[in-house]
Design a protein around this motif. Structure first.
Motif, short mmCIF file in Angstrom:
data_model
loop_
_atom_site.label_atom_id
_atom_site.label_comp_id
_atom_site.label_asym_id
_atom_site.label_seq_id
_atom_site.Cartn_x
_atom_site.Cartn_y
_atom_site.Cartn_z
N MET A 1 0.84 -1.20 0.00
CA MET A 1 0.00 0.00 0.00
C MET A 1 0.88 1.26 0.00
N GLU A 2 2.19 1.07 -0.16
CA GLU A 2 3.07 2.22 -0.17
C GLU A 2 2.77 3.10 -1.38
N GLY A 3 2.95 4.40 -1.21
CA GLY A 3 2.90 5.32 -2.34
C GLY A 3 1.54 5.85 -2.68
N ILE A 4 0.50 5.47 -1.96
CA ILE A 4 -0.82 6.00 -2.25
C ILE A 4 -0.88 7.43 -1.74
N THR A 5 -1.35 8.32 -2.60
CA THR A 5 -1.21 9.73 -2.29
C THR A 5 -2.38 10.30 -1.51
N ASP A 6 -3.58 9.74 -1.66
CA ASP A 6 -4.77 10.33 -1.04
C ASP A 6 -5.11 9.56 0.23
N THR A 7 -4.72 10.08 1.38
CA THR A 7 -4.99 9.39 2.65
C THR A 7 -5.75 10.27 3.63
N SER A 8 -6.50 11.22 3.11
CA SER A 8 -7.18 12.15 4.01
C SER A 8 -8.69 12.01 3.99
N GLY A 9 -9.17 10.85 3.52
CA GLY A 9 -10.62 10.72 3.34
C GLY A 9 -11.40 10.68 4.61
N GLN A 10 -12.46 11.43 4.66
CA GLN A 10 -13.40 11.38 5.78
C GLN A 10 -14.80 11.32 5.22
N ASP A 11 -15.69 10.63 5.94
CA ASP A 11 -17.09 10.67 5.55
C ASP A 11 -17.65 12.06 5.83
N ASP A 157 -1.54 5.30 -7.22
CA ASP A 157 -0.39 5.49 -6.36
C ASP A 157 0.47 6.63 -6.91
N ALA A 158 1.64 6.82 -6.31
CA ALA A 158 2.50 7.94 -6.70
C ALA A 158 2.96 7.85 -8.14
N ASP A 159 2.97 6.64 -8.71
CA ASP A 159 3.40 6.46 -10.09
C ASP A 159 2.23 6.52 -11.07
N GLY A 160 1.04 6.75 -10.54
CA GLY A 160 -0.14 6.83 -11.41
C GLY A 160 -0.79 5.49 -11.69
N ASP A 161 -0.31 4.43 -11.05
CA ASP A 161 -0.89 3.10 -11.26
C ASP A 161 -2.06 2.88 -10.30
#
Length: 439
Positions: A1-11, A157-161
């Motif tokens: 799960m490394e490199g995922i850029t969006d980790t601020s999600g809230q309902d 992810d950070a590479d666009g994948d």
């Protein structure tokens, strides 16, 4: 799960009393398709509609699915029916203590999702297979499934994948489903314990889940889930054993039989230094109850009495925990890390004795050991064949993961993931197909 850029999600909606925005945060932000639900209602719905939950219908709890001892015998419980029963117990106990009921139910439904075919026997066999890639543990596999394998939500992810974030549950739901909040070898009291809750590959999301949590401590909802699991399987395995004719209640009055039961309990279900007299007193308290299934003979009246006994036992165990916890923490809402679930020692001993009775008379039958030996061979040979032939034999989801794996260790983990996903029947079918030798 490394490199995922969006980790601020809230309902958008975080109006669940006792839970802050950190508890309802998701690894990847996403809007609710049906506004008006709480974050934990969404979690429960996602777990309930997952294919992983449905697969539990074909996975062994204690007795192999599809086997029946007598024509009149009800079908034995599977991992799915156990999970549903655990969820019912946990939802009510959690609500009585101030937890969000949807949150506890989601944790109970998902806590066994990572368990492989053939129950704990399959878990041990798969751990042998995975010894060179980090081992196998059903609870760690559940976390991996919830956060990576179950295809529900993908992000870049950070590479666009595109990468999977599994069901993308809230932090609180993932934490509540974590029975062992440490990595392999990280047990706070016994580093040699085989129990752990996260593989090395999954540490990034685990660390996100555990932000702000005390090290090695289970959140309150996870403790409710864990006790509900113990209550459900101890009571229902005992019930199944009676239905199948493997347990005779009259045997529990004979001293040699009782000694065997207590020997099974010591070290496995209670600490090794427990005085057997405590276990004898626990068993006596149960068999002295008016509702105990004395003289069970399988008749309709006896079956009704047994069903009442299971209800009485569940109520007894849950009310004892509720009363002791309220006696310690008062009447307020108990959530996350504000409290510890208090289960009286006497109640734990009663629960342990029931587990030991089912263990002694159901799991230790000679024919069950022969079946378990065959199941271990199936898992070992299936793994050998998949490793030798992969990506042949892998489902499309795992074939893609195998092709993308960075090294042999990661490729072996994909093979383990594939086997863990199988039901008892599909494991045997794939084993038969891959082990066929050309004439």
């Amino acid at each position: 799960m490394e490199g995922i850029t969006d980790t601020s999600g809230q309902d958008t909606l975080t109006d669940t009393p006792g839970y802050d925005s950190a508890a309802t945060e998701r690894w990847a932000a996403e809007p609710d398709k049906r506004p008006g639900r709480t974050a934990f209602q969404r979690d429960r719905a996602r777990v309930l509609h997952s294919s992983a939950l449905r697969r539990l219908a074909g996975k062994t709890q204690v007795v192999t699915p599809g086997t029946r001892s007598h024509a009149w015998d009800a079908s034995p419980r599977t991992r799915l029916t156990h999970s549903l029963e655990c969820a019912q117990v946990g939802r009510e106990l959690g609500a009585a203590l101030g937890c969000d009921p949807d949150l506890v139910e989601a944790a109970c439904l998902s806590h066994d999702m990572g368990h492989p075919p053939f129950g704990h026997n399959g878990e041990q066999a798969l751990n042998d297979v995975a010894k060179d890639c980090g081992g196998f543990e059903g609870n760690a596999q559940s976390l991996r499934l919830l956060t990576r394998i179950e295809p529900k939500r993908f992000v870049k992810d950070a590479d666009g994948d595109l990468v999977s974030v599994g069901l993308n549950l809230t932090r609180a739901a993932l934490d509540a489903a974590t029975k062992y909040p440490w990595a392999r070898g990280g047990h706070p009291e016994d580093p040699g314990s085989p129990k752990f809750g996260v593989y090395e590959d999954d540490l990034p999301v685990f660390e996100w889940i555990r932000q702000g949590a005390p090290a090695h401590r289970k959140c309150f909802e996870a403790q409710v889930m864990d006790w509900s699991d113990d209550v459900a399987y101890s009571v229902h395995d005992f019930e199944d054993g009676l239905h199948a004719g493997h347990i005779d209640p009259n045997m529990l009055y004979a001293e040699p039989e009782r000694a065997d039961v207590f020997a099974v309990a010591l070290g496995r279900y209670v600490p090794e230094d427990t005085d057997p007299q405590e276990l004898a007193e626990a068993l006596d308290r149960l068999v002295d109850q008016e509702w105990w299934p004395h003289g069970y003979d399988g008749s309709a009246v006896a079956q009704a009495r047994l069903k009442d006994a299971t209800s009485q036992l569940i109520g007894r165990f849950c009310l004892a925990a509720e009363g002791a916890t309220r006696g310690t923490y008062g009447s307020g809402r108990l959530t996350r890390y504000a409290a510890e679930l208090v289960v009286p020692r006497a109640t734990r001993n009663e629960c342990a004795v029931l587990k030991a009775v089912a263990d002694r008379y159901v799991m230790q039958r000679a024919e069950q050991e022969a079946l378990r030996a065959d199941q271990r061979i199936v898992v070992a040979e299936l793994a050998e064949a998949l490793v030798a032939r992969a990506p042949d034999g892998l489902e499309p989801q795992f074939r893609a993961a195998f092709d993308a794996a960075r090294d042999d260790r990661a490729r072996k983990r994909v093979v383990v993931d594939q086997i863990a996903n199988l039901t008892d029947a599909s494991a045997r079918a794939l084993h038969a197909r891959l082990r066929v030798r050309p004439v």
